[in-house]
Scaffold this motif. Structure first.
Motif, PDB file in Angstrom:
ATOM      1  N   ASP A  93      16.944 -22.108 -27.290  1.00  0.00           N
ATOM      2  CA  ASP A  93      16.979 -21.998 -25.958  1.00  0.00           C
ATOM      3  C   ASP A  93      16.199 -22.851 -25.055  1.00  0.00           C
ATOM      4  OD1 ASP A  93      16.559 -20.277 -23.391  1.00  0.00           O
ATOM      5  OD2 ASP A  93      16.034 -18.562 -24.618  1.00  0.00           O
ATOM      6  N   LEU A  94      16.960 -23.567 -24.540  1.00  0.00           N
ATOM      7  CA  LEU A  94      16.162 -24.681 -23.431  1.00  0.00           C
ATOM      8  C   LEU A  94      15.626 -24.278 -22.524  1.00  0.00           C
ATOM      9  CD1 LEU A  94      15.949 -27.957 -23.673  1.00  0.00           C
ATOM     10  CD2 LEU A  94      17.864 -27.974 -22.375  1.00  0.00           C
ATOM     11  N   GLY A  95      14.281 -24.644 -22.047  1.00  0.00           N
ATOM     12  CA  GLY A  95      13.561 -24.076 -21.052  1.00  0.00           C
ATOM     13  C   GLY A  95      13.522 -22.695 -20.887  1.00  0.00           C
ATOM     14  N   SER A  96      13.099 -22.023 -22.126  1.00  0.00           N
ATOM     15  CA  SER A  96      13.281 -20.469 -22.360  1.00  0.00           C
ATOM     16  C   SER A  96      12.402 -19.663 -21.416  1.00  0.00           C
ATOM     17  CB  SER A  96      12.897 -20.435 -23.700  1.00  0.00           C
ATOM     18  OG  SER A  96      11.572 -20.555 -23.998  1.00  0.00           O
ATOM     19  N   GLY A  97      11.293 -19.993 -20.888  1.00  0.00           N
ATOM     20  CA  GLY A  97      10.303 -19.389 -20.071  1.00  0.00           C
ATOM     21  C   GLY A  97       9.850 -18.389 -21.257  1.00  0.00           C
ATOM     22  N   PRO A  98       9.509 -17.168 -20.810  1.00  0.00           N
ATOM     23  CA  PRO A  98       8.999 -16.297 -21.925  1.00  0.00           C
ATOM     24  C   PRO A  98      10.256 -15.655 -22.766  1.00  0.00           C
ATOM     25  CG  PRO A  98       8.928 -15.282 -19.632  1.00  0.00           C
ATOM     26  CD  PRO A  98       9.545 -16.520 -19.508  1.00  0.00           C
ATOM     27  N   GLY A  99      11.342 -16.021 -22.644  1.00  0.00           N
ATOM     28  CA  GLY A  99      12.453 -15.601 -23.391  1.00  0.00           C
ATOM     29  C   GLY A  99      13.219 -14.659 -22.897  1.00  0.00           C
ATOM     30  N   HIS A 100      13.541 -14.795 -21.558  1.00  0.00           N
ATOM     31  CA  HIS A 100      14.589 -13.826 -21.118  1.00  0.00           C
ATOM     32  C   HIS A 100      15.843 -13.561 -21.582  1.00  0.00           C
ATOM     33  CE1 HIS A 100      11.541 -13.431 -17.476  1.00  0.00           C
ATOM     34  NE2 HIS A 100      11.752 -14.975 -17.461  1.00  0.00           N
ATOM     35  N   PHE A 101      16.224 -14.788 -21.832  1.00  0.00           N
ATOM     36  CA  PHE A 101      17.668 -14.863 -22.509  1.00  0.00           C
ATOM     37  C   PHE A 101      17.500 -14.696 -24.062  1.00  0.00           C
ATOM     38  CE2 PHE A 101      21.150 -16.847 -24.792  1.00  0.00           C
ATOM     39  CZ  PHE A 101      22.360 -16.437 -24.210  1.00  0.00           C
ATOM     40  N   SER A 102      16.697 -15.149 -24.646  1.00  0.00           N
ATOM     41  CA  SER A 102      16.335 -14.945 -26.144  1.00  0.00           C
ATOM     42  C   SER A 102      16.234 -13.468 -26.658  1.00  0.00           C
ATOM     43  CB  SER A 102      15.261 -15.900 -26.702  1.00  0.00           C
ATOM     44  OG  SER A 102      15.662 -17.120 -26.878  1.00  0.00           O
ATOM     45  N   LYS A 103      15.339 -12.716 -25.678  1.00  0.00           N
ATOM     46  CA  LYS A 103      15.191 -10.988 -25.882  1.00  0.00           C
ATOM     47  C   LYS A 103      16.535 -10.461 -26.005  1.00  0.00           C
ATOM     48  CE  LYS A 103      12.009 -10.509 -22.461  1.00  0.00           C
ATOM     49  NZ  LYS A 103      11.317 -10.110 -21.614  1.00  0.00           N
ATOM     50  N   LEU A 104      17.485 -10.890 -25.444  1.00  0.00           N
ATOM     51  CA  LEU A 104      18.712 -10.113 -25.279  1.00  0.00           C
ATOM     52  C   LEU A 104      19.782 -10.708 -26.726  1.00  0.00           C
ATOM     53  CD1 LEU A 104      19.821 -10.567 -21.551  1.00  0.00           C
ATOM     54  CD2 LEU A 104      18.581  -8.787 -22.698  1.00  0.00           C
ATOM     55  N   LEU A 105      19.385 -11.522 -27.421  1.00  0.00           N
ATOM     56  CA  LEU A 105      20.201 -12.017 -28.546  1.00  0.00           C
ATOM     57  C   LEU A 105      20.263 -10.850 -29.585  1.00  0.00           C
ATOM     58  CD1 LEU A 105      19.134 -15.626 -29.054  1.00  0.00           C
ATOM     59  CD2 LEU A 105      21.583 -14.805 -28.528  1.00  0.00           C
ATOM     60  N   GLU A 106      21.315 -10.673 -29.907  1.00  0.00           N
ATOM     61  CA  GLU A 106      21.513  -9.712 -31.187  1.00  0.00           C
ATOM     62  C   GLU A 106      21.972 -10.481 -32.619  1.00  0.00           C
ATOM     63  OE1 GLU A 106      24.274  -6.780 -30.004  1.00  0.00           O
ATOM     64  OE2 GLU A 106      23.299  -6.501 -28.227  1.00  0.00           O
ATOM     65  N   SER A 107      21.285 -10.029 -33.383  1.00  0.00           N
ATOM     66  CA  SER A 107      21.504 -10.677 -34.853  1.00  0.00           C
ATOM     67  C   SER A 107      22.944 -10.904 -35.265  1.00  0.00           C
ATOM     68  CB  SER A 107      20.549  -9.948 -35.948  1.00  0.00           C
ATOM     69  OG  SER A 107      21.238  -8.667 -35.899  1.00  0.00           O
ATOM     70  N   ASP A 108      23.822 -10.164 -35.038  1.00  0.00           N
ATOM     71  CA  ASP A 108      25.088 -10.673 -35.480  1.00  0.00           C
ATOM     72  C   ASP A 108      25.700 -11.788 -34.487  1.00  0.00           C
ATOM     73  OD1 ASP A 108      25.496  -8.982 -33.194  1.00  0.00           O
ATOM     74  OD2 ASP A 108      27.198  -7.941 -33.552  1.00  0.00           O
ATOM     75  N   LYS A 109      25.178 -12.276 -33.669  1.00  0.00           N
ATOM     76  CA  LYS A 109      25.451 -13.073 -32.850  1.00  0.00           C
ATOM     77  C   LYS A 109      24.940 -14.467 -33.223  1.00  0.00           C
ATOM     78  CE  LYS A 109      28.347 -14.326 -29.376  1.00  0.00           C
ATOM     79  NZ  LYS A 109      29.909 -14.625 -29.746  1.00  0.00           N
ATOM     80  N   ALA A 110      23.636 -14.217 -33.174  1.00  0.00           N
ATOM     81  CA  ALA A 110      22.686 -15.589 -33.531  1.00  0.00           C
ATOM     82  C   ALA A 110      21.379 -14.986 -34.566  1.00  0.00           C
ATOM     83  CB  ALA A 110      21.884 -16.168 -32.144  1.00  0.00           C
ATOM     84  N   LYS A 111      21.435 -15.722 -35.531  1.00  0.00           N
ATOM     85  CA  LYS A 111      20.262 -15.405 -36.505  1.00  0.00           C
ATOM     86  C   LYS A 111      18.784 -15.653 -36.160  1.00  0.00           C
ATOM     87  CE  LYS A 111      23.322 -14.740 -40.553  1.00  0.00           C
ATOM     88  NZ  LYS A 111      24.526 -15.399 -40.028  1.00  0.00           N
ATOM     89  N   LYS A 112      18.870 -17.018 -35.318  1.00  0.00           N
ATOM     90  CA  LYS A 112      17.495 -17.345 -35.302  1.00  0.00           C
ATOM     91  C   LYS A 112      17.710 -18.316 -33.741  1.00  0.00           C
ATOM     92  CE  LYS A 112      14.322 -20.958 -36.506  1.00  0.00           C
ATOM     93  NZ  LYS A 112      13.771 -21.974 -37.289  1.00  0.00           N
ATOM     94  N   THR A 113      16.570 -18.029 -33.014  1.00  0.00           N
ATOM     95  CA  THR A 113      16.278 -18.921 -31.790  1.00  0.00           C
ATOM     96  C   THR A 113      15.256 -19.679 -31.757  1.00  0.00           C
ATOM     97  OG1 THR A 113      16.215 -18.519 -29.211  1.00  0.00           O
ATOM     98  CG2 THR A 113      15.481 -16.725 -30.716  1.00  0.00           C
ATOM     99  N   VAL A 114      15.463 -20.928 -31.158  1.00  0.00           N
ATOM    100  CA  VAL A 114      14.253 -21.845 -31.039  1.00  0.00           C
ATOM    101  C   VAL A 114      14.218 -21.862 -29.665  1.00  0.00           C
ATOM    102  CG1 VAL A 114      13.416 -24.151 -31.503  1.00  0.00           C
ATOM    103  CG2 VAL A 114      15.074 -23.005 -33.014  1.00  0.00           C
ATOM    104  N   MET A 115      13.028 -21.449 -29.113  1.00  0.00           N
ATOM    105  CA  MET A 115      12.656 -21.630 -27.753  1.00  0.00           C
ATOM    106  C   MET A 115      11.805 -22.737 -27.417  1.00  0.00           C
ATOM    107  SD  MET A 115      11.653 -17.201 -27.357  1.00  0.00           S
ATOM    108  CE  MET A 115      10.383 -17.787 -25.943  1.00  0.00           C
ATOM    109  N   LEU A 116      12.396 -23.749 -26.583  1.00  0.00           N
ATOM    110  CA  LEU A 116      11.605 -24.779 -26.129  1.00  0.00           C
ATOM    111  C   LEU A 116      11.217 -24.617 -24.643  1.00  0.00           C
ATOM    112  CD1 LEU A 116      12.046 -28.270 -27.282  1.00  0.00           C
ATOM    113  CD2 LEU A 116      12.326 -28.179 -24.905  1.00  0.00           C
ATOM    114  N   GLU A 117      10.050 -24.684 -24.283  1.00  0.00           N
ATOM    115  CA  GLU A 117       9.616 -24.409 -23.000  1.00  0.00           C
ATOM    116  C   GLU A 117       8.268 -25.328 -22.655  1.00  0.00           C
ATOM    117  OE1 GLU A 117      10.047 -22.516 -20.205  1.00  0.00           O
ATOM    118  OE2 GLU A 117       8.090 -23.376 -19.538  1.00  0.00           O
ATOM    119  N   MET A 118       8.188 -25.913 -21.697  1.00  0.00           N
ATOM    120  CA  MET A 118       7.018 -26.694 -21.244  1.00  0.00           C
ATOM    121  C   MET A 118       5.677 -26.335 -20.908  1.00  0.00           C
ATOM    122  SD  MET A 118       7.694 -28.854 -17.620  1.00  0.00           S
ATOM    123  CE  MET A 118       7.917 -27.562 -16.314  1.00  0.00           C
ATOM    124  N   SER A 119       5.808 -25.022 -20.398  1.00  0.00           N
ATOM    125  CA  SER A 119       4.289 -24.337 -20.301  1.00  0.00           C
ATOM    126  C   SER A 119       4.211 -23.378 -21.464  1.00  0.00           C
ATOM    127  CB  SER A 119       4.434 -23.471 -18.923  1.00  0.00           C
ATOM    128  OG  SER A 119       3.915 -22.123 -19.134  1.00  0.00           O
TER     129      SER A 119
END
Lengths: 351, 67
Positions: A93-119
């Motif tokens: 998750d590039l430029g994830s912020g606090p994880g607006h998108f990653s929060k919505l992920l479900e485990s059957d679609k993605a097992k792990k999310t790597v959030m990369l954010e500058m702040s």
């Protein structure tokens, strides 16, 4: 000595006004407008500080109140992600912020999310418990047999230097929700994204562009022109929708899909819009911006905004145009057009 | 407007300016806005300075009063 120093600092701090609409300039040495390349438009250091401060305000509550636009776009981007019939082990998750998108992920679609954010403060705003069933990062997951849990890993880093944090050919999917509009060298970052992907890897992104905030832009321009007789940048230059597919193609992605979407938000007046933008960490960060904008110009802009763009009920609209893009890293397994002239059916007979 | 005074006041100066420019002086703001909108394709400096002067006079008057 430390005590007196602290006292001095505090008295200094109390003299600083409690807020500024125009961001304080904090350019590090590399963002001198006269010595940098053609792609240097934004002050990344200022942007990082703005985001840190936005999240620090009222312990993150102010920042959470203005999540509405990012949450909405994240959901729309998730719809596009769900349309891709593939599940992933790890997504970036590039430029994830606090994880607006990653929060919505479900485990059957993605097992792990790597959030990369500058702040850093933005990155760590939400505890791990906010993410789909995750309790406490990677260690705890194995105890829970890790089946229905999306793991979260957080990396603080600048997405402009993606390949410093992520290895080449290491990612199955790179997702970016509303961060690329602050990137200086968009063509370069797209190339880095392609480099970081494995063959047949997915890039799905959403960014502000096109007519985003054109009402605010024009109001401030008119106010400045009439009051002070000049112009200065207050709203970022935006990427044109038509350029995105060219940029994706140039960066070496195939099977492109680009579409746009518009969100109009109503505000009571220009002041609330500007305050919300500041709380989102989306204040002006264009290099060469004015450190301060005069109250006269602001009042004039507010009056112009209402007369020129205002709704009938007295509120004002703000347009956010979002460009969604999907691209794939080329691979041999992907469908390709046939060789020119290899068609066997004569179209004349069919039609 | 001293900095210490501004810090202790409940509403920040910018919030008061926001309030007065949109509520208290809405009528003057509207006149100024209409003047700009009438010829916004060709704006020059001080094109609507008379209208803005009235707007600003109202703002100055209301900013003086403590709420």
């Amino acid at each position: 000595m430390p005590l007196s120093l602290r006292h001095q600092l505090r008295s200094l701090a109390s003299r600083v006004p409690s807020r500024n609409y125009a961001a304080v300039s904090s350019s590090p040495s590399q963002t001198n407008p006269y010595t940098v390349g053609p792609y240097q438009v934004f002050d990344r250091n200022a942007k990082r500080l703005q985001r840190d401060r936005a999240v620090a305000r009222d312990g993150g509550d102010r920042s959470r109140t203005v999540d509405y636009i990012r949450d909405e776009i994240a959901e729309r981007m998730m719809e596009r992600f769900m349309d891709i019939k593939r599940s992933f082990n790890t997504v970036l998750d590039l430029g994830s912020g606090p994880g607006h998108f990653s929060k919505l992920l479900e485990s059957d679609k993605a097992k792990k999310t790597v959030m990369l954010e500058m702040s850093g403060k933005t990155l760590h705003r939400e505890p791990d418990s906010e993410f789909e069933g995750t309790s406490s990062g990677i260690q705890r997951v194995s105890n829970l047999n890790g089946q229905d849990i999306v793991q979260v890993e957080r990396i603080q880093g600048d997405e402009e230097n993606l390949l410093q944090h992520i290895e080449r050919e290491s990612q199955e999917a790179v997702l970016s929700c509303l961060s690329l509009h602050w990137v200086n060298d968009l063509p370069g970052v797209l190339v880095q994204i392609r480099e970081s992907l494995k063959p047949d890897g997915l890039f799905l992104g959403a960014m502000f562009g096109g007519d985003t905030l054109f009402e605010l832009r024009t109001s401030l321009q008119l106010a400045e022109a009439e009051r002070e007789g000049g112009l200065s940048p207050h709203v970022s230059p935006m990427t044109d929708t038509r350029d995105i597919s060219n940029l994706l193609g140039r960066a070496g992605f195939t099977l492109l899909t680009v579409d746009t979407d518009e969100v109009k938000v109503g505000y009571p007046s220009m002041w609330e819009l500007m305050e919300d933008l500041q709380d989102m960490g989306e204040s002006n960060a264009v290099i060469g911006r004015r450190a301060r904008i005069s109250p006269d110009t602001l009042a004039a802009a507010s009056a112009i905004y209402k007369e020129l763009h205002g709704n009938e009920d007295g509120s004002i609209p703000a347009t956010f145009q979002v460009i969604y893009m999907i691209g794939w890293k080329p691979a041999d397994s992907q469908p390709k057009p046939l060789e020119r002239g290899s068609g066997k059916v004569n179209l004349k007979e069919v039609l | 407007m001293s900095a210490t005074g501004a810090a202790s006041k409940p509403a920040r100066p910018i919030a008061r300016l926001a309030y007065h420019s949109t509520v208290t002086c809405a009528a003057q703001a509207s006149v100024y806005g209409k003047c700009i909108t009438a010829s916004y394709l060709d704006v020059s400096k001080d094109m609507c300075s008379a209208e803005f002067a009235k707007f600003k006079a109202c703002l100055r008057e209301s900013m003086k009063k403590r709420q």
